[in-house]
Motif scaffolding. Structure first.
Motif: not given
Length: 181
Positions: A159-165, A170-171
């Motif tokens: 979850q953390a890795v996917m959110n970061l990627i 997007i940014t």
């Protein structure tokens, strides 16, 4: 041609878990790579509404602020797309849980089998000197800790890795100058 089952005894003989804990954990997943990858795919699909909903909301707001002759059709299309992404969440979650639990249960079963085989190879004097209940409870605890660790890896770290990627992507796409910071 029958697929050769992964032997956990070989893993523990070749990898020192104290020196290489991550490598040892990855070796435990070696026989379940396909199911683990499917779990990751369904994990991404399951979390898609979290990442897409802000983009759809932005598109609806931008379309409503700058109206054209087909504004209503665009808004309906965005809302339909957002609803479709949200609707796929439940089946994706079920599939992700199914595959991740299959991986964890398979690892758990193979670990217990390897430990029982090892216990069977111990001498009779060892079994006389040590209480079998204490040994079994220790084995159960150790296996449960390994399964819990693998579940945490599959849920929290992924979850953390996917959110970061996803957030970084997007940014970077919407504002490359902001992504430099």
């Amino acid at each position: 041609m029958q697929k050769r089952k992964l032997d956990f005894e070989e893993i523990f003989l070749h990898y020192d878990a104290k020196k290489h804990p991550v490598k040892t954990l990855l070796q435990l997943f070696r026989g379940n790579v396909g199911r683990f990858l499917l779990s990751i795919v369904f994990f991404i699909l399951k979390n898609l509404p979290t990442w897409v909903t802000p983009l759809v909301t932005t598109a609806v707001i931008n379309t409503a602020i700058n109206p054209t002759e087909n504004t209503v059709q665009k808004i309906i299309m965005y809302v339909f797309f957002g609803a479709l992404i949200i609707a796929q969440n439940v089946p994706s979650h079920q599939a992700q849980v199914y595959f991740s639990i299959r991986v964890a249960r398979d690892i758990e079963m193979q670990l217990r089998s390897a430990l029982v085989r090892k216990l069977q190879h111990l001498t009779i004097s060892f079994h006389k000197n040590f209480s079998s209940g204490r040994i079994q409870s220790k084995i159960l605890r150790d296996v449960d800790h390994i399964v819990e660790l693998s579940n945490n890896v599959m849920v929290h770290i992924m979850q953390a890795v996917m959110n970061l990627i996803i957030c970084s992507t997007i940014t970077f796409v919407h504002s490359p100058t902001v992504s430099l910071f």
